[in-house]
Design a protein around this motif. Structure first.
Motif, mmCIF file in Angstrom:
data_model
loop_
_atom_site.group_PDB
_atom_site.id
_atom_site.type_symbol
_atom_site.label_atom_id
_atom_site.label_comp_id
_atom_site.label_asym_id
_atom_site.label_seq_id
_atom_site.Cartn_x
_atom_site.Cartn_y
_atom_site.Cartn_z
ATOM 1 N N PRO A 63 0.840 -1.198 0.000
ATOM 2 C CA PRO A 63 0.000 0.000 0.000
ATOM 3 C C PRO A 63 0.879 1.254 0.000
ATOM 4 N N LYS A 64 0.312 2.342 -0.501
ATOM 5 C CA LYS A 64 1.024 3.614 -0.429
ATOM 6 C C LYS A 64 1.152 3.978 1.048
ATOM 7 N N GLU A 65 2.363 4.329 1.446
ATOM 8 C CA GLU A 65 2.656 4.506 2.875
ATOM 9 C C GLU A 65 2.629 5.991 3.240
ATOM 10 N N TYR A 66 2.203 6.276 4.459
ATOM 11 C CA TYR A 66 1.927 7.648 4.872
ATOM 12 C C TYR A 66 3.112 8.608 4.717
ATOM 13 N N LEU A 67 4.284 8.243 5.238
ATOM 14 C CA LEU A 67 5.432 9.168 5.168
ATOM 15 C C LEU A 67 5.880 9.373 3.723
ATOM 16 N N SER A 68 5.784 8.326 2.921
ATOM 17 C CA SER A 68 6.141 8.427 1.497
ATOM 18 C C SER A 68 5.220 9.421 0.803
ATOM 19 N N MET A 69 3.926 9.349 1.136
ATOM 20 C CA MET A 69 2.945 10.264 0.545
ATOM 21 C C MET A 69 3.168 11.685 1.031
ATOM 22 N N TYR A 70 3.558 11.823 2.282
ATOM 23 C CA TYR A 70 3.773 13.153 2.864
ATOM 24 C C TYR A 70 4.999 13.829 2.227
ATOM 25 N N PHE A 71 6.091 13.076 2.063
ATOM 26 C CA PHE A 71 7.346 13.693 1.616
ATOM 27 C C PHE A 71 7.580 13.589 0.111
ATOM 28 N N ALA A 72 6.970 12.622 -0.548
ATOM 29 C CA ALA A 72 7.338 12.380 -1.952
ATOM 30 C C ALA A 72 6.176 11.782 -2.743
ATOM 31 N N GLN A 73 5.035 12.445 -2.669
ATOM 32 C CA GLN A 73 3.834 11.899 -3.313
ATOM 33 C C GLN A 73 4.034 11.655 -4.815
ATOM 34 N N ASN A 74 4.749 12.590 -5.480
ATOM 35 C CA ASN A 74 4.953 12.429 -6.926
ATOM 36 C C ASN A 74 5.729 11.152 -7.247
ATOM 37 N N VAL A 75 6.650 10.787 -6.369
ATOM 38 C CA VAL A 75 7.436 9.566 -6.603
ATOM 39 C C VAL A 75 6.556 8.339 -6.375
ATOM 40 N N VAL A 76 5.734 8.398 -5.321
ATOM 41 C CA VAL A 76 4.787 7.297 -5.070
ATOM 42 C C VAL A 76 3.910 7.094 -6.313
ATOM 43 N N GLU A 77 3.342 8.201 -6.823
ATOM 44 C CA GLU A 77 2.420 8.077 -7.966
ATOM 45 C C GLU A 77 3.143 7.533 -9.194
ATOM 46 N N LYS A 78 4.366 7.979 -9.408
ATOM 47 C CA LYS A 78 5.157 7.518 -10.556
ATOM 48 C C LYS A 78 5.383 6.004 -10.491
ATOM 49 N N VAL A 79 5.763 5.529 -9.308
ATOM 50 C CA VAL A 79 6.093 4.112 -9.140
ATOM 51 C C VAL A 79 4.827 3.249 -9.225
ATOM 52 N N TRP A 80 3.751 3.675 -8.550
ATOM 53 C CA TRP A 80 2.513 2.877 -8.552
ATOM 54 C C TRP A 80 1.867 2.871 -9.952
ATOM 55 N N LYS A 81 2.019 3.972 -10.676
ATOM 56 C CA LYS A 81 1.475 4.028 -12.043
ATOM 57 C C LYS A 81 2.251 3.060 -12.943
ATOM 58 N N LYS A 82 3.561 3.062 -12.794
ATOM 59 C CA LYS A 82 4.388 2.145 -13.585
ATOM 60 C C LYS A 82 4.029 0.699 -13.272
ATOM 61 N N ALA A 83 3.854 0.394 -11.985
ATOM 62 C CA ALA A 83 3.500 -0.972 -11.584
ATOM 63 C C ALA A 83 2.180 -1.384 -12.228
ATOM 64 N N SER A 84 1.209 -0.473 -12.227
ATOM 65 C CA SER A 84 -0.090 -0.814 -12.792
ATOM 66 C C SER A 84 0.014 -1.000 -14.312
ATOM 67 N N GLU A 85 0.806 -0.166 -14.993
ATOM 68 C CA GLU A 85 1.039 -0.334 -16.444
ATOM 69 C C GLU A 85 1.627 -1.710 -16.754
ATOM 70 N N LEU A 86 2.472 -2.196 -15.842
ATOM 71 C CA LEU A 86 3.139 -3.480 -16.070
ATOM 72 C C LEU A 86 2.281 -4.660 -15.612
ATOM 73 N N GLY A 87 1.078 -4.359 -15.105
ATOM 74 C CA GLY A 87 0.160 -5.429 -14.689
ATOM 75 C C GLY A 87 0.357 -5.892 -13.257
ATOM 76 N N HIS A 88 0.997 -5.043 -12.431
ATOM 77 C CA HIS A 88 1.242 -5.435 -11.042
ATOM 78 C C HIS A 88 0.391 -4.639 -10.051
ATOM 79 N N GLY A 89 -0.770 -4.181 -10.551
ATOM 80 C CA GLY A 89 -1.659 -3.385 -9.710
ATOM 81 C C GLY A 89 -2.214 -4.149 -8.518
ATOM 82 N N SER A 90 -2.207 -5.479 -8.572
ATOM 83 C CA SER A 90 -2.732 -6.230 -7.429
ATOM 84 C C SER A 90 -1.724 -6.268 -6.285
ATOM 85 N N LEU A 91 -0.457 -6.011 -6.570
ATOM 86 C CA LEU A 91 0.547 -5.909 -5.494
ATOM 87 C C LEU A 91 0.695 -4.466 -5.034
ATOM 88 N N PHE A 92 0.840 -3.573 -6.016
ATOM 89 C CA PHE A 92 0.966 -2.147 -5.697
ATOM 90 C C PHE A 92 -0.445 -1.589 -5.614
#
Ligand code: AHN
Ligand code: ZN
Length: 339
Positions: A237-266
């Protein structure tokens, strides 16, 4: 009179149209066929992350025995990590120091830094802890004995060693630093800590690094921490401190994971997981490098997996599908980062 003027205007308009039509056809022949990077659809092809290789790197670490500071296995595994990074072409910095643990034990720690393309000032920092917990405080037997830490320790390092291998095979546009932090897992037993209370007795290597920077003016664009990224049925899951300090990086990584078909993990849950005391906390707060944590956390159980800090955290929980999902996602993120 009026009619003739309209006809004349019509003819002029027609002539203009036919001219522009001809002009459209011509330049296509001269067009440069090279695709320019401006097109957001065009992505750099990232190399294929090999999960068998990552698995082997995890097995290699576990084979040394528990990597508890001040033990022979810890020294031997540290040497192995330094040699692996050097073998893949990194410039290696070993930061050795002493820190005091919650129980007053003085720990000889070693943060291991592998710098790829060190002269590039556009950089990304990837990190994981390489030490293992000195006790199995969540087990119901042999609590005093150290754990294998296949997931908690070896998995993040294994994924990053595989990425190091890929960087040697195919150049990245960004400079990459792979940092293995020591003494993350020497904190006091969780049950002694009131819920949500942050303590500074975890992540001792990362705190030492942030307070004693081994590289002057180190300003990577962002950091990605991998912690407990190898178990079957892992969820991130997206983690609180990561979202607080680096939301754009969280979104970039989770979007990439979903593009690659790993949305059930991310997973893309509405509420982030609680803020987790992990190495990224100190990289964010002390070193001020916006950083995220990819960490296995079960929101329903509010737990890092049933095997967490028990002797069950051994090779049998490691799943190559999870390694591939995390490894390929992070690989594509770093290869596709625009410098
Ligand atoms: C605590 O349990 C305090 N932190 C979770 C982060 C962690 C523990 N990573 C590995 N072990
Ligand atoms: Zn741990």
């Amino acid at each position: 009179m009026g009619n003739k003027l309209i006809v004349l205007l019509g003819v002029i308009v027609l002539l203009l149209f036919s001219c522009t039509e001809e002009r459209v056809v011509e330049p296509i022949i001269d067009k440069d066929p090279v695709v320019i990077d401006k097109d957001p659809v065009v992505k750099v092809a990232a190399p294929l992350f090999n999960e068998d290789s990552a698995y082997q790197f995890i097995q290699d670490q576990v084979n040394f025995g528990p990597r508890v500071p001040n033990t022979k296995a810890h020294i031997a595994c540290g040497d192995y990590l330094v040699n692996k990074l050097k073998g893949y072409g990194a410039e290696v910095i070993e930061q050795k120091g002493q820190v005091k643990a919650f129980n007053n034990a003085v720990l000889n720690i070693r943060n291991i830094i592998g710098r790829f393309n060190p002269q590039n000032d556009k950089r990304i920092m990837l990190f994981a802890h390489w030490d293992t917990r000195p006790f199995a405080d969540r087990d119901n037997k042999n609590q005093g004995k150290p754990i294998d830490g296949a997931n908690d320790g070896a998995s993040g390092v294994g994924v990053l060693l595989e990425i190091a291998r890929l960087i040697q095979l195919q150049k990245t546009n960004m400079g990459i630093d792979i940092i293995f932090f020591d003494a993350e897992d020497y904190g006091s037993t969780a049950s002694n800590i009131a819920a949500n209370q942050m303590t500074d007795d975890w992540c001792l290597g990362a705190q030492y690094w942030a307070k004693n920077p081994p590289v002057k003016d180190y300003r990577p664009r962002y950091g990605i921490l991998l912690d407990m990224v190898g178990a079957s049925d892992a969820v991130f899951p997206k983690e609180y401190l990561s979202m607080y300090f680096a939301q754009n990086v969280v979104e970039k990584v989770w979007k990439k994971a979903s593009e690659l078909g790993h949305g059930s993990l991310f997973v893309n849950q509405e509420i982030p997981s609680p803020g987790i005391t992990d190495d990224h906390r100190y990289v964010n707060i002390l070193a001020k490098i916006p950083s995220i944590d990819i960490i296995h956390y079960d929101m329903k159980e509010m737990d890092f997996g049933s095997f967490h800090h028990t002797h069950e955290d051994n090779m049998s929980v490691i799943d190559k599908t999870t390694l591939k999902a995390v490894g390929q996602t992070v690989t594509e993120v770093i290869y596709q980062e625009k410098p």
